[in-house]
Design a protein around this motif. Sequence first.
Motif, PDB file in Angstrom:
ATOM      1  N   THR A 280       0.830  -1.197   0.000  1.00  0.00           N
ATOM      2  CA  THR A 280       0.000   0.000   0.000  1.00  0.00           C
ATOM      3  C   THR A 280       0.867   1.251   0.000  1.00  0.00           C
ATOM      4  N   GLU A 281       0.284   2.335  -0.477  1.00  0.00           N
ATOM      5  CA  GLU A 281       0.937   3.623  -0.372  1.00  0.00           C
ATOM      6  C   GLU A 281       0.429   4.255   0.921  1.00  0.00           C
TER       7      GLU A 281
ATOM      8  N   LYS B 152      -1.336  -0.740  -3.923  1.00  0.00           N
ATOM      9  CA  LYS B 152      -0.503  -0.742  -5.125  1.00  0.00           C
ATOM     10  C   LYS B 152      -0.865  -1.957  -5.955  1.00  0.00           C
ATOM     11  N   LEU B 153      -1.334  -1.701  -7.177  1.00  0.00           N
ATOM     12  CA  LEU B 153      -1.781  -2.784  -8.049  1.00  0.00           C
ATOM     13  C   LEU B 153      -1.070  -2.704  -9.395  1.00  0.00           C
ATOM     14  N   VAL B 154      -1.232  -3.756 -10.186  1.00  0.00           N
ATOM     15  CA  VAL B 154      -0.687  -3.774 -11.541  1.00  0.00           C
ATOM     16  C   VAL B 154      -1.869  -3.920 -12.490  1.00  0.00           C
TER      17      VAL B 154
ATOM     18  N   LYS C  40       0.984  -1.596 -16.084  1.00  0.00           N
ATOM     19  CA  LYS C  40       1.630  -0.532 -15.317  1.00  0.00           C
ATOM     20  C   LYS C  40       1.162  -0.590 -13.857  1.00  0.00           C
ATOM     21  N   ASP C  41       2.058  -0.154 -12.989  1.00  0.00           N
ATOM     22  CA  ASP C  41       1.697  -0.061 -11.575  1.00  0.00           C
ATOM     23  C   ASP C  41       0.755   1.121 -11.390  1.00  0.00           C
TER      24      ASP C  41
ATOM     25  N   VAL D  19      -7.959  -2.740 -13.625  1.00  0.00           N
ATOM     26  CA  VAL D  19      -7.383  -1.848 -14.635  1.00  0.00           C
ATOM     27  C   VAL D  19      -7.106  -0.472 -14.052  1.00  0.00           C
ATOM     28  N   CYS D  20      -6.047   0.166 -14.577  1.00  0.00           N
ATOM     29  CA  CYS D  20      -5.613   1.464 -14.055  1.00  0.00           C
ATOM     30  C   CYS D  20      -6.659   2.535 -14.343  1.00  0.00           C
TER      31      CYS D  20
END
Length: 169
Positions: A29-30, A57-59, A65-66, A132-133
């Motif tokens: 996590t951030e 924090k995911l991809v 992309k992160d 998805v981002c």
Amino acid sequence: MKISIDDIKNAKDQSLKINFDNKIKDLSTEGNIVAELVFKAYGKYINASGKIVANVKLVCDRCLKDFIKKIEVDVDETYMLGHLIPSEDAHSGQEIELKDGDFVTEITGTDELDVDDLIYQSVTLNIPNPCVCDINCVGDPEMEKYMKKEISDPRLEVFKNLKIKEEGK
Ligand SMILES: [Zn+2]
């Protein structure tokens, strides 16, 4: 972080409020995960309710992309205490009403609740799928070319060559 079941039972109204502000192992996590949870005992049941907020924090499944996604979870989880708890504890005067589809976790062999585990499970179950981002993310075209190349079967190359030979004769 773990809390003792006795602490919940001995708390005022058999209700213990936890303010969690920390990181959790295995969950990237951030910043800290922040949670406000209330654990309330009902005889042989303990209900955990409250809210968890985590910037996870995911991809991205599409562009790889992160990215960071804020995940907010409303927790409503019920634990059933196993046989280790003396039966007289069952007479608390309060009964919990279990609804259809309620997820009940049985606890045996311990007198503690694992708050980290509760948070971990709650957050990971709420990670969207596909992940998805951005809803409009179409992926990286360069990446797709690369992926296509990677998955091409070398055995198919042989057929390609055969075809060329045939055409050339
Ligand atoms: Zn993406």
